[in-house]
Design an enzyme around this catalytic site. Structure first.
Site, PDB file in Angstrom:
ATOM      1  N   ARG A 119       0.876  -1.039   0.088  1.00  0.00           N
ATOM      2  CA  ARG A 119      -0.021  -0.024   0.142  1.00  0.00           C
ATOM      3  C   ARG A 119       0.963   1.304   0.049  1.00  0.00           C
ATOM      4  O   ARG A 119       1.988   1.273   0.360  1.00  0.00           O
ATOM      5  CB  ARG A 119      -0.932   0.005   1.199  1.00  0.00           C
ATOM      6  CG  ARG A 119      -1.923  -1.107   1.360  1.00  0.00           C
ATOM      7  CD  ARG A 119      -2.497  -0.911   2.682  1.00  0.00           C
ATOM      8  NE  ARG A 119      -3.605  -2.098   2.856  1.00  0.00           N
ATOM      9  CZ  ARG A 119      -3.480  -3.175   3.411  1.00  0.00           C
ATOM     10  NH1 ARG A 119      -2.150  -3.478   4.089  1.00  0.00           N
ATOM     11  NH2 ARG A 119      -4.327  -4.051   3.578  1.00  0.00           N
ATOM     12  N   LYS A 129      -2.497  -2.053   7.693  1.00  0.00           N
ATOM     13  CA  LYS A 129      -3.756  -1.575   8.579  1.00  0.00           C
ATOM     14  C   LYS A 129      -3.736  -2.392   9.897  1.00  0.00           C
ATOM     15  O   LYS A 129      -3.188  -3.411   9.915  1.00  0.00           O
ATOM     16  CB  LYS A 129      -5.166  -2.062   7.677  1.00  0.00           C
ATOM     17  CG  LYS A 129      -4.978  -1.405   6.250  1.00  0.00           C
ATOM     18  CD  LYS A 129      -6.348  -1.550   5.679  1.00  0.00           C
ATOM     19  CE  LYS A 129      -6.880  -0.654   4.440  1.00  0.00           C
ATOM     20  NZ  LYS A 129      -8.060  -0.858   3.940  1.00  0.00           N
ATOM     21  N   HIS A 160      -2.714   2.209  -5.774  1.00  0.00           N
ATOM     22  CA  HIS A 160      -3.381   0.999  -5.395  1.00  0.00           C
ATOM     23  C   HIS A 160      -3.488   0.017  -6.808  1.00  0.00           C
ATOM     24  O   HIS A 160      -3.414  -1.048  -6.336  1.00  0.00           O
ATOM     25  CB  HIS A 160      -4.696   1.403  -4.906  1.00  0.00           C
ATOM     26  CG  HIS A 160      -5.204   0.481  -3.644  1.00  0.00           C
ATOM     27  ND1 HIS A 160      -4.543   0.370  -2.576  1.00  0.00           N
ATOM     28  CD2 HIS A 160      -5.760  -0.614  -3.853  1.00  0.00           C
ATOM     29  CE1 HIS A 160      -5.078  -0.786  -1.992  1.00  0.00           C
ATOM     30  NE2 HIS A 160      -6.042  -1.139  -2.681  1.00  0.00           N
ATOM     31  N   ARG A 177      -0.972  -2.663  -6.614  1.00  0.00           N
ATOM     32  CA  ARG A 177      -1.158  -3.526  -5.888  1.00  0.00           C
ATOM     33  C   ARG A 177      -2.272  -4.514  -6.480  1.00  0.00           C
ATOM     34  O   ARG A 177      -2.134  -5.827  -6.595  1.00  0.00           O
ATOM     35  CB  ARG A 177      -1.921  -2.910  -4.744  1.00  0.00           C
ATOM     36  CG  ARG A 177      -1.816  -3.810  -3.462  1.00  0.00           C
ATOM     37  CD  ARG A 177      -2.162  -2.916  -2.241  1.00  0.00           C
ATOM     38  NE  ARG A 177      -3.007  -3.522  -1.225  1.00  0.00           N
ATOM     39  CZ  ARG A 177      -2.453  -4.378  -0.232  1.00  0.00           C
ATOM     40  NH1 ARG A 177      -1.292  -4.647  -0.260  1.00  0.00           N
ATOM     41  NH2 ARG A 177      -3.479  -4.935   0.609  1.00  0.00           N
ATOM     42  N   HIS A 189      -4.450  -9.067   3.765  1.00  0.00           N
ATOM     43  CA  HIS A 189      -5.762  -9.034   3.843  1.00  0.00           C
ATOM     44  C   HIS A 189      -6.295  -9.606   5.058  1.00  0.00           C
ATOM     45  O   HIS A 189      -5.705 -10.834   5.287  1.00  0.00           O
ATOM     46  CB  HIS A 189      -6.367  -9.502   2.504  1.00  0.00           C
ATOM     47  CG  HIS A 189      -6.411  -8.497   1.501  1.00  0.00           C
ATOM     48  ND1 HIS A 189      -6.676  -8.939   0.206  1.00  0.00           N
ATOM     49  CD2 HIS A 189      -6.243  -7.253   1.518  1.00  0.00           C
ATOM     50  CE1 HIS A 189      -6.463  -8.051  -0.481  1.00  0.00           C
ATOM     51  NE2 HIS A 189      -6.411  -7.050   0.087  1.00  0.00           N
ATOM     52  N   TYR A 215     -10.027 -10.412  -6.803  1.00  0.00           N
ATOM     53  CA  TYR A 215      -8.945 -10.630  -7.707  1.00  0.00           C
ATOM     54  C   TYR A 215      -9.122 -12.056  -8.608  1.00  0.00           C
ATOM     55  O   TYR A 215      -8.515 -12.247  -9.639  1.00  0.00           O
ATOM     56  CB  TYR A 215      -7.507 -10.776  -7.169  1.00  0.00           C
ATOM     57  CG  TYR A 215      -7.258  -9.468  -6.507  1.00  0.00           C
ATOM     58  CD1 TYR A 215      -7.058  -8.284  -7.441  1.00  0.00           C
ATOM     59  CD2 TYR A 215      -7.101  -9.165  -5.173  1.00  0.00           C
ATOM     60  CE1 TYR A 215      -6.804  -7.127  -6.633  1.00  0.00           C
ATOM     61  CE2 TYR A 215      -7.106  -8.011  -4.545  1.00  0.00           C
ATOM     62  CZ  TYR A 215      -6.736  -6.911  -5.344  1.00  0.00           C
ATOM     63  OH  TYR A 215      -6.408  -5.833  -4.774  1.00  0.00           O
TER      64      TYR A 215
END
Length: 304
Positions: A158, A182, A250, A253, A276, A285
């Site tokens: 990120r 995150k 992004h 990514r 994630h 994806y």
């Protein structure tokens, strides 16, 4: 949110935001969005009704009001912030109910992530060296920019993770970097030979071989780069490669994840590499990669 409400400190909101920052360790951007969501909601309630006495029908009315002015995604984000606000105070027995807990919202449209093809990625990543060859930028700028772009794509970072990346967390001999994602969750990510080489060159040209701390990507002044600077720099190289200007960092990514799946990586590994928390976030994806599988099937199977 009006300036008057923004300046007014609401204790219940401030304690909630402090909880998000301190205990939940949410990013400043998320906290800012939650402040906006709850602040606008409290402003809408005004003096007519206390937030602690709101019933589900009032929550529905507010959601309908939001729906008239905002997209479904913004609606979901705003309601998520308000739900979290009530949940926080419900856990502390400050309110009798969470009026937003069972609120039904319109389903989100499933937009497939945009990504660059491998050819487009190659042209894009070659941009800094192309400008260096033309003597448009210095050695320092070229290797710094190439290192930044290679880390965004080669490690699937990120943009906030790249800006926050520290040289003390690099293991270039093993081709690894530890980043803070995150929720302040640290993960170890492979960065590959090409990215490792570019980072080494950037460290060499900035006289930081053996440095134990400090931002990985820096300006000539020694200061770390900002997310805004990286976004603008990326646009420069998108234009050079004649690619759409609206492709964000992004999207690199997205490209990273899609190319891994196209290359045969299993989805659980991709989930870990992206950091994630939920597999469902990574599964979007697979829809993109299914197109690649269908193309292979059409070309190879006798009954296609």
């Amino acid at each position: 949110m009006s300036e008057e409400l923004a300046e007014k400190k609401i204790p219940e909101l401030e304690s909630f935001l402090s909880h998000l920052a301190g205990e939940r360790r949410m990013s400043p951007a998320t906290i800012r969005n939650y402040r906006l969501a709850v602040g606008r909601y409290l402003e809408w309630l005004g003096e007519s009704k206390s937030w602690s006495e709101v019933e589900p029908r009032t929550a529905r009315s507010y959601a309908i009001e939001l729906q008239r002015s905002y997209s479904r995604r913004t609606l979901h984000n705003r309601v998520a912030g308000i739900r979290a606000f009530y949940r926080y105070h419900r856990e502390r027995q400050a309110v009798p109910r969470n009026p937003f807990s069972s609120l039904s919202l319109p389903k989100l449209e499933k937009n497939l992530p945009r990504f660059l093809t491998e050819t487009q990625i190659r042209l894009f990543l070659e941009g800094p060296m192309r400008l260096l060859k033309e003597e448009s930028i210095s050695d320092f700028e070229a290797w710094r920019d190439r290192a930044a772009l290679e880390l965004l794509y080669g490690a699937g970072l990120r943009i906030s993770e790249l800006v926050g990346a520290d040289v003390g967390k690099l293991e270039l001999g093993r081709g690894l970097i530890r980043v803070l994602g995150k929720g302040n969750k640290e993960r170890i990510v492979p960065i590959g030979k090409v990215a490792s080489h570019c980072v080494k060159q950037h460290l060499h040209l900035s006289h930081r071989e053996g440095a134990r701390s400090g931002p990985v990507v820096i300006h000539a002044s020694g200061k770390g780069v900002s997310t805004r600077w990286l976004q603008l720099r990326m646009k420069k190289y998108l234009a050079l490669a004649e690619l759409p200007q609206d492709l964000s960092p992004h999207k690199l990514r997205h490209s990273f994840a899609t190319h891994l799946l196209d290359g045969g990586a299993d989805i659980r590994s991709v989930q870990e590499l992206l950091g994630h928390a939920s597999l469902s976030t990574t599964q979007i994806y697979t829809h993109t990669s299914i197109g690649r599988l269908q193309e292979v099937y059409r070309q190879a199977h006798p009954r296609a």
